[in-house]
Design a protein around this motif. Structure first.
Motif, PDB file in Angstrom:
ATOM      1  N   GLY A   1      -0.937   3.352  -2.206  1.00  0.00           N
ATOM      2  CA  GLY A   1      -2.366   3.077  -2.247  1.00  0.00           C
ATOM      3  C   GLY A   1      -2.773   2.116  -3.341  1.00  0.00           C
TER       4      GLY A   1
ATOM      5  N   THR B   1      -4.786  -2.207  -0.608  1.00  0.00           N
ATOM      6  CA  THR B   1      -5.290  -1.747   0.681  1.00  0.00           C
ATOM      7  C   THR B   1      -5.244  -2.889   1.682  1.00  0.00           C
ATOM      8  OG1 THR B   1      -6.782  -0.171  -0.394  1.00  0.00           O
ATOM      9  CG2 THR B   1      -7.240  -0.722   1.905  1.00  0.00           C
TER      10      THR B   1
ATOM     11  N   ASP C   1       0.803  -1.222   0.000  1.00  0.00           N
ATOM     12  CA  ASP C   1       0.000   0.000   0.000  1.00  0.00           C
ATOM     13  C   ASP C   1       0.838   1.276   0.000  1.00  0.00           C
ATOM     14  OD1 ASP C   1       1.070  -0.094   2.525  1.00  0.00           O
ATOM     15  OD2 ASP C   1      -0.845  -0.040   3.594  1.00  0.00           O
TER      16      ASP C   1
END
Length: 254
Positions: free
Chosen positions: A64, A67, A61
């Motif tokens: 991003g 997740t 992540d």
């Protein structure tokens, strides 16, 4: 400086288990991730054998792109590990070389994606592993944070067998119908960016790129020039897709 912080964080998380690695080697056996994936079915199954896998963290992540999860891959395949942490990269930096003990975890195939996690307690395929639990299962193989060598493939060579492999695609270009678009569309109800597909072609074959709405570059325009990119072979809604990792996109000169 940030790499140093990553190493300190990871070393702290793994403190107390690295010294026991010799005992772990005696009582458990290392298997390929390809073999581990062969244990998956559509219903979550516990891993009862004392086995471990070794590989690189090739997606997490950091930007991003995933997740609460990371992908560990070796030369045979890869698997996505579900983790109960808001920022996985702070604990397990991208490109860490690790060993993961799998006994007692659960493995499942959901919409074509093979997931590794804790015993399911809700409607999820597998539950998320807590960080203390994950730390007890990890051993750091190397102190250096270095990306593994990517497998260079053409679009036509990408099949479900390459799922979660770390791959380079070169000489691909956004299809004409999608030029001018951003990596992600905006949800008309929430007003937020949502997971979206963009399609790239090498002049002969086409593949979908999947980008998370939470990705830091979700609002950027997709390059229209020919590019080279690194990422993982993924699945989205049951179909093979490519997911960029660490925003690795390079425009190629004519």
């Amino acid at each position: 400086m940030r790499v140093t912080v990553w190493l300190i964080s990871l070393a702290a998380m793994l403190l107390g288990i690295s010294c026991d690695s010799r005992e772990v080697d005696i009582i458990s056996s290392e298997v390929s991730i390809g073999y581990l994936r062969s244990l998956a079915s559509d219903v979550a199954q516990p891993i009862t054998r004392d086995i471990k896998i070794v590989g690189y963290v090739v997606a997490n992540d950091r930007l991003g792109e995933l997740t609460r999860a990371f992908v560990i891959a070796d030369e045979s395949s890869g698997v996505e590990v579900q983790v109960d942490a808001s920022v996985v990269d702070e604990h397990l930096p991208l490109y860490s070389h690790i060993e993961l003990s799998c006994s007692g975890l659960y493995i499942c195939r959901e919409y074509g994606r093979v997931l590794l996690g804790a015993e399911p307690t809700d409607s999820y395929a597998v539950d998320r592993i807590t960080m203390p639990e994950l730390a007890s299962r990890l051993r750091l193989i190397s102190d250096s944070i270095t990306a593994p060598r990517a497998l260079q493939l053409d679009i036509r060579d990408i099949t479900p067998r390459e799922q979660f492999r770390y791959v380079m695609l070169s000489g691909v270009e956004l299809i004409a119908e999608e030029r001018g678009q951003r990596w992600c569309d905006i949800d008309t109800l929430s007003g937020e960016y949502m997971p979206s597909l963009r399609h790239f072609s090498d002049g002969r074959d086409t593949i979908a790129f999947i980008t998370s709405g939470e990705c830091r570059y979700s609002s950027e325009r997709v390059p229209t020039a020919t590019i080279a990119t690194l990422g993982i072979v993924d699945y989205y809604r049951g179909d093979v897709a490519f997911r960029i990792t660490n925003h690795q996109v390079v425009t190629l000169e004519d």
